[in-house]
Design a protein around this motif. Structure first.
Motif, mmCIF file in Angstrom:
data_model
loop_
_atom_site.group_PDB
_atom_site.id
_atom_site.type_symbol
_atom_site.label_atom_id
_atom_site.label_comp_id
_atom_site.label_asym_id
_atom_site.label_seq_id
_atom_site.Cartn_x
_atom_site.Cartn_y
_atom_site.Cartn_z
ATOM 1 N N CYS A 99 0.838 -1.201 0.000
ATOM 2 C CA CYS A 99 0.000 0.000 0.000
ATOM 3 C C CYS A 99 0.874 1.252 0.000
ATOM 4 N N PRO A 100 0.691 2.173 -0.949
ATOM 5 C CA PRO A 100 1.541 3.373 -0.991
ATOM 6 C C PRO A 100 1.396 4.257 0.242
ATOM 7 N N PHE A 101 0.199 4.289 0.831
ATOM 8 C CA PHE A 101 -0.003 5.101 2.031
ATOM 9 C C PHE A 101 0.697 4.472 3.238
ATOM 10 N N CYS A 102 0.755 3.141 3.270
ATOM 11 C CA CYS A 102 1.487 2.451 4.330
ATOM 12 C C CYS A 102 2.986 2.687 4.178
ATOM 13 N N VAL A 103 3.444 2.650 2.943
ATOM 14 C CA VAL A 103 4.855 2.937 2.665
ATOM 15 C C VAL A 103 5.204 4.341 3.155
ATOM 16 N N ARG A 104 4.309 5.280 2.889
ATOM 17 C CA ARG A 104 4.537 6.666 3.297
ATOM 18 C C ARG A 104 4.571 6.815 4.817
ATOM 19 N N SER A 105 3.752 6.036 5.510
ATOM 20 C CA SER A 105 3.676 6.154 6.965
ATOM 21 C C SER A 105 4.797 5.430 7.693
ATOM 22 N N ALA A 106 5.433 4.476 7.042
ATOM 23 C CA ALA A 106 6.437 3.655 7.733
ATOM 24 C C ALA A 106 7.536 4.476 8.401
ATOM 25 N N PRO A 107 8.173 5.439 7.719
ATOM 26 C CA PRO A 107 9.197 6.222 8.410
ATOM 27 C C PRO A 107 8.622 7.123 9.494
ATOM 28 N N GLU A 108 7.357 7.501 9.359
ATOM 29 C CA GLU A 108 6.718 8.330 10.385
ATOM 30 C C GLU A 108 6.515 7.526 11.673
ATOM 31 N N VAL A 109 6.109 6.269 11.512
ATOM 32 C CA VAL A 109 5.945 5.387 12.675
ATOM 33 C C VAL A 109 7.292 5.173 13.361
ATOM 34 N N GLN A 110 8.325 4.945 12.563
ATOM 35 C CA GLN A 110 9.661 4.738 13.120
ATOM 36 C C GLN A 110 10.122 5.959 13.902
ATOM 37 N N ARG A 111 9.796 7.121 13.413
ATOM 38 C CA ARG A 111 10.177 8.346 14.118
ATOM 39 C C ARG A 111 9.464 8.456 15.461
ATOM 40 N N VAL A 112 8.214 8.021 15.517
ATOM 41 C CA VAL A 112 7.493 8.020 16.792
ATOM 42 C C VAL A 112 8.214 7.125 17.797
ATOM 43 N N LEU A 113 8.613 5.937 17.355
ATOM 44 C CA LEU A 113 9.321 5.011 18.245
ATOM 45 C C LEU A 113 10.648 5.602 18.712
#
Length: 262
Positions: A99-113
Motif C-alpha cells: 500500500c503506498p499510504f502504508c509505505v509513506r507512513s512507515a518512516p513516520e511510525v519509526q520516528r514516533v518510536l
C-alpha cells in the motif's frame, strides 16, 4: 513582568528534502518547485505539536482532567511488536506492505518510536488489500515466515523499502539478503503456513471497521490513513498526560518583556 513565547525550531532544508524523498512518488514535481509548500506544511505540523505539548504540560502541572474520555476501540495488542514492553502507549497498526499510504507512513511510525523509546510500543497486524495489491497477501505471509525465524522487523523494513514494487521473486530474494534459512522459508511460503494468521488479522480489522490501510489504534483511539509523525505524536502526548506521565520531549519558552501599564 515577563512572559514566555513557545520556541518552535525552524524546518531545515534537510528535513524538507527528506520529506520530499519519502513522498516523491506522490508529489511528482521537482523539489525546487514544492520546497516552500513542504516547509510550510512541516512548520505548521511542528507548531501544532509543540503547542499541544505545551498545553498538556500545563494540564499536567495544574491537574486539569478532561471532562470525559474519548471513544476507544477494544483491540488486542498481540503480534510482532517493538518498543518498550511495558510502554504506557500501544500503537496497533493494521497495514499492507504494498500500500503506498502504508509505505509513506512507515518512516513516520519509526520516528514516533525513536522519539518515545520508553513510552510507545508498536504492534504490527496484517491487512493486505488483496483486491488492490497483487503481492500484498504473499508479502504478509513472507513477513510472518521471517517472524518464525526471528526476523520479522528486518523483513518488515525491507518490504517497505521496496516502495510497493514487488513480485513473486521478491520474497525469496529478501530472505536470502537477511540470511534466513532458505529451505525453511520456501516451505513456509509454499505451504502458506501463516495464511490463517493473516486471515485472523483481516477479520479483526473488519470487526473494528477498518476501511483502508494503514489503520492505527493509539491506546484504542483510531487514526486512519497515511498518518504523519505529528498526527501520531499528538495522540501519544494526549495519552501520556491522561495517564499523568510527563512528556519526554521538553518544550522551550523564550522569555520576553511585557510593558507595565501605569
Amino acid at each position: 513582568a515577563r512572559q514566555g513565547d513557545l520556541v518552535v525550531a525552524a524546518v531545515t532544508d534537510e528535513e524538507a528534502r527528506a520529506f520530499y524523498i519519502d513522498h516523491q512518488s506522490q508529489i511528482q514535481q521537482s523539489f525546487a518547485d514544492v520546497r516552500p509548500q513542504i516547509i510550510d506544511l512541516l512548520q505548521n505540523q511542528r507548531t501544532d505539536l509543540e503547542t499541544r505539548r505545551f498545553t498538556n504540560t500545563l494540564r499536567l502541572k495544574h491537574g486539569v482532567k478532561p471532562l470525559e474520555d474519548v471513544r476507544r476501540a477494544s483491540v488486542q495488542g498481540f503480534g510482532p511488536a517493538r518498543g518498550a514492553e511495558q510502554a504506557a502507549v500501544t500503537i496497533v497498526e493494521f497495514s499492507d506492505f504494498q500500500c503506498p499510504f502504508c509505505v509513506r507512513s512507515a518512516p513516520e511510525v519509526q520516528r514516533v518510536l525513536q522519539t518515545y523509546p520508553n513510552h510507545v510500543r508498536l504492534v504490527y497486524r496484517q491487512l493486505p488489500l488483496k483486491s488492490l495489491h497483487a503481492q500484498a497477501q504473499a508479502a504478509a505471509e513472507a513477513s510472518l515466515c521471517a517472524h518464525d525465524q526471528g526476523k520479522f522487523w528486518a523483513m518488515h523494513d525491507e518490504l517497505f523499502a521496496l516502495g510497493g514494487r514487488m513480485d513473486s521473486n521478491s520474497f525469496g530474494a529478501l530472505a536470502a539478503k537477511l540470511g534466513l534459512d532458505a529451505g525453511a522459508f520456501k516451505t513456509c511460503m509454499d505451504e502458506h503456513r501463516n495464511a490463517a494468521a493473516v486471515e485472523a488479522d483481516i477479520k479483526e480489522a473488519d470487526r473494528l471497521g477498518a476501511s483502508g490501510t494503514p489503520y492505527f489504534l493509539v491506546n484504542g483511539r483510531t487514526l486512519n490513513g497515511a498518518a504523519s509523525f505529528g498526527d501520531m505524536a499528538m495522540l501519544v502526548e494526549d495519552e501520556l498526560v491522561r495517564l499523568g506521565i510527563p512528556s519526554p520531549v521538553q518544550v522551550s519558552l523564550k522569555q520576553k518583556a511585557v510593558s507595565q501599564q501605569p
